[in-house]
Write a protein that holds these residues in place. Structure first.
Motif, PDB file in Angstrom:
ATOM      1  N   ARG A 261       0.983  -1.134   0.018  1.00  0.00           N
ATOM      2  CA  ARG A 261      -0.115   0.015  -0.053  1.00  0.00           C
ATOM      3  C   ARG A 261       0.846   1.145  -0.076  1.00  0.00           C
ATOM      4  O   ARG A 261       0.484   2.174  -0.370  1.00  0.00           O
ATOM      5  N   LYS A 262       2.153   1.069   0.521  1.00  0.00           N
ATOM      6  CA  LYS A 262       2.678   2.547   0.574  1.00  0.00           C
ATOM      7  C   LYS A 262       3.883   2.665  -0.507  1.00  0.00           C
ATOM      8  O   LYS A 262       4.439   3.657  -0.748  1.00  0.00           O
ATOM      9  N   MET A 263       4.023   1.414  -1.277  1.00  0.00           N
ATOM     10  CA  MET A 263       5.328   1.656  -2.369  1.00  0.00           C
ATOM     11  C   MET A 263       4.379   1.757  -3.712  1.00  0.00           C
ATOM     12  O   MET A 263       3.445   0.877  -3.761  1.00  0.00           O
ATOM     13  N   PRO A 264       4.518   2.868  -4.656  1.00  0.00           N
ATOM     14  CA  PRO A 264       3.749   2.756  -5.637  1.00  0.00           C
ATOM     15  C   PRO A 264       4.478   1.982  -6.707  1.00  0.00           C
ATOM     16  O   PRO A 264       5.159   2.542  -7.831  1.00  0.00           O
TER      17      PRO A 264
ATOM     18  N   ALA B 197       5.002  -5.160  -9.082  1.00  0.00           N
ATOM     19  CA  ALA B 197       4.151  -5.430  -7.798  1.00  0.00           C
ATOM     20  C   ALA B 197       4.040  -7.047  -7.605  1.00  0.00           C
ATOM     21  O   ALA B 197       4.346  -7.443  -6.714  1.00  0.00           O
ATOM     22  N   ALA B 198       3.761  -7.548  -8.500  1.00  0.00           N
ATOM     23  CA  ALA B 198       3.925  -9.023  -8.800  1.00  0.00           C
ATOM     24  C   ALA B 198       5.147  -9.674  -8.337  1.00  0.00           C
ATOM     25  O   ALA B 198       5.141 -10.587  -7.586  1.00  0.00           O
ATOM     26  N   LEU B 199       6.165  -8.802  -8.882  1.00  0.00           N
ATOM     27  CA  LEU B 199       7.365  -9.581  -8.285  1.00  0.00           C
ATOM     28  C   LEU B 199       7.836  -9.245  -7.046  1.00  0.00           C
ATOM     29  O   LEU B 199       8.641 -10.082  -6.444  1.00  0.00           O
ATOM     30  N   PHE B 200       7.505  -8.112  -6.815  1.00  0.00           N
ATOM     31  CA  PHE B 200       7.549  -7.770  -5.301  1.00  0.00           C
ATOM     32  C   PHE B 200       6.690  -8.990  -4.244  1.00  0.00           C
ATOM     33  O   PHE B 200       7.327  -9.520  -3.271  1.00  0.00           O
ATOM     34  N   LEU B 201       5.686  -9.253  -4.742  1.00  0.00           N
ATOM     35  CA  LEU B 201       4.887 -10.228  -4.110  1.00  0.00           C
ATOM     36  C   LEU B 201       5.780 -11.634  -3.870  1.00  0.00           C
ATOM     37  O   LEU B 201       5.859 -12.347  -2.981  1.00  0.00           O
TER      38      LEU B 201
END
Length: 360
Positions: free
Chosen positions: A172-175, A181-185
């Motif tokens: 929620r805090k990182m744009p 976002a999928a790679l971060f997950l």
């Protein structure tokens, strides 16, 4: 009886296969957790939790008794065979349901969704504990196993919950755009898996819990994330089958073919149905619902992955256990996989087409 006094000496591929399979299974479980909505737990939390825990133990015990008789193994090795094939494969179940265009009644669908995702960590933990006991049977007592079980479940659940909250907060805090976002997950799931594992907790339980917690925290762009993760999950399934298939030596399957077929048939028609009936009947599930949940207990890549653990630990009869698990998984996918649609209509748990638009 079929016995194998020599364990298959693990070549360089076995430890590597185990590591690849571990990461792939972690991502599959994380994706399953993300897709488990809190609404799914309403009315089915207690029965599915019982089925995913006690049901795995009952299935493993019953299948182990048959393996003891058919394979001529001692009781602990036979129980290890049961533990290896005790869990169901969530990805295989729901892929076949979607491929057949089936929509199930809400309670049956929620039961299968949660149980097939949550029982994998239990099977992994049971298999690991039995393998450790066989590796040093005089150094591990029943009390130690119970304590280890409690610690792994406790650390895994707490670590997973903390990890899920941290992942949701960071998202929620990182744009981040959809792909990033999928790679971060994916990276975050692997991080939770590694940290909890280093703390001697159940890393597989942790990533599933992290997925459940994060998936119910209103992540930005969540539908798009799921579409990316869906492709990742199937890539992980393909990778698991591919690398685990490299451990199979076809000509060695002949010696264990008939006993393994007997175990597979017992598991489909007796072991799994008995476990499901004992766990679900007290919660007023109908006979048709119980019968369908019992039949849709497909074994998949997880069973073959678990069978690689004895190979890696150089346990006696490891090659036999691996071959039996491979045959059981193959028979389950062919027999149960091809008949899911028929079973859904036979047991009247599939929604009529006119109801699909109103079903969540």
């Amino acid at each position: 009886a079929v016995t194998s006094g020599q364990a298959m000496p693990p070549g360089p591929s076995v430890p590597a296969t185990y590591r690849i399979g571990s990461f792939a299974l972690a991502l599959i479980l994380f994706d399953g957790g993300l897709r488990t909505h809190r609404e799914s737990f309403r009315g089915v939390f207690a029965p599915t939790l019982l089925l995913a825990t006690l049901g795995v133990f009952i299935t493993a015990a019953l299948t182990g008794a048959v393996a003891h008789f058919l394979l001529g193994l001692d009781r602990v090795h036979a129980l290890l065979v049961g533990a290896v094939v005790a869990s169901t494969d969530a990805a295989a179940v729901f892929f076949l349901l979607r491929a057949g265009g089936l929509q199930l009644r809400s309670r049956v669908n929620a039961t299968l969704e949660i149980e097939s995702s949550a029982n994998d960590p239990v099977a992994v933990l049971l298999t690991t504990l039995l393998a450790e006991f066989l590796a040093k049977p005089h150094g591990v007592g029943g009390g130690e196993i119970a304590l280890e079980l409690a610690m792994q479940f406790g650390i895994g659940a707490i670590g997973g919950a903390i990890g899920g909250l941290a992942i949701a907060t960071a998202m929620r805090k990182m744009p981040l755009s959809g792909g990033l976002a999928a790679l971060f997950l994916i990276a975050a799931a692997i991080f939770v898996f590694g940290v909890v594992g280093s703390l001697d907790g159940s890393a597989f339980l942790a990533v599933y819990v992290a997925g459940v917690v994060a998936g119910n925290r209103n992540l930005p762009g969540f539908p798009r994330l799921l579409s990316v993760l869906d492709a990742m999950t199937w890539l992980c399934q393909i990778v698991m089958f591919l690398v685990l298939g490299l451990l199979v030596t076809p000509h060695t399957l002949r010696d264990s073919l008939l006993p393994a077929l007997g175990i597979a048939l017992f598991l489909m028609f007796v072991g799994r149905p008995v476990a499901v009936a004992l766990c679900l009947a007290p919660f007023r599930y109908g006979k048709r619902e119980i019968a369908f949940v019992a039949w849709v207990g497909l074994r998949g890549a997880v069973g073959i992955f678990l069978a690689s653990i004895p190979l890696m630990m150089r346990l006696p009869h490891a090659a036999l256990i691996f071959n039996v698990a491979f045959i059981v998984v193959l028979v389950s996918l062919l027999v149960q996989g091809w008949t899911i649609g028929v079973a859904a209509r036979l047991f009247d748990v599939a929604l009529p087409h006119r109801d699909l638009a109103t079903q969540r």
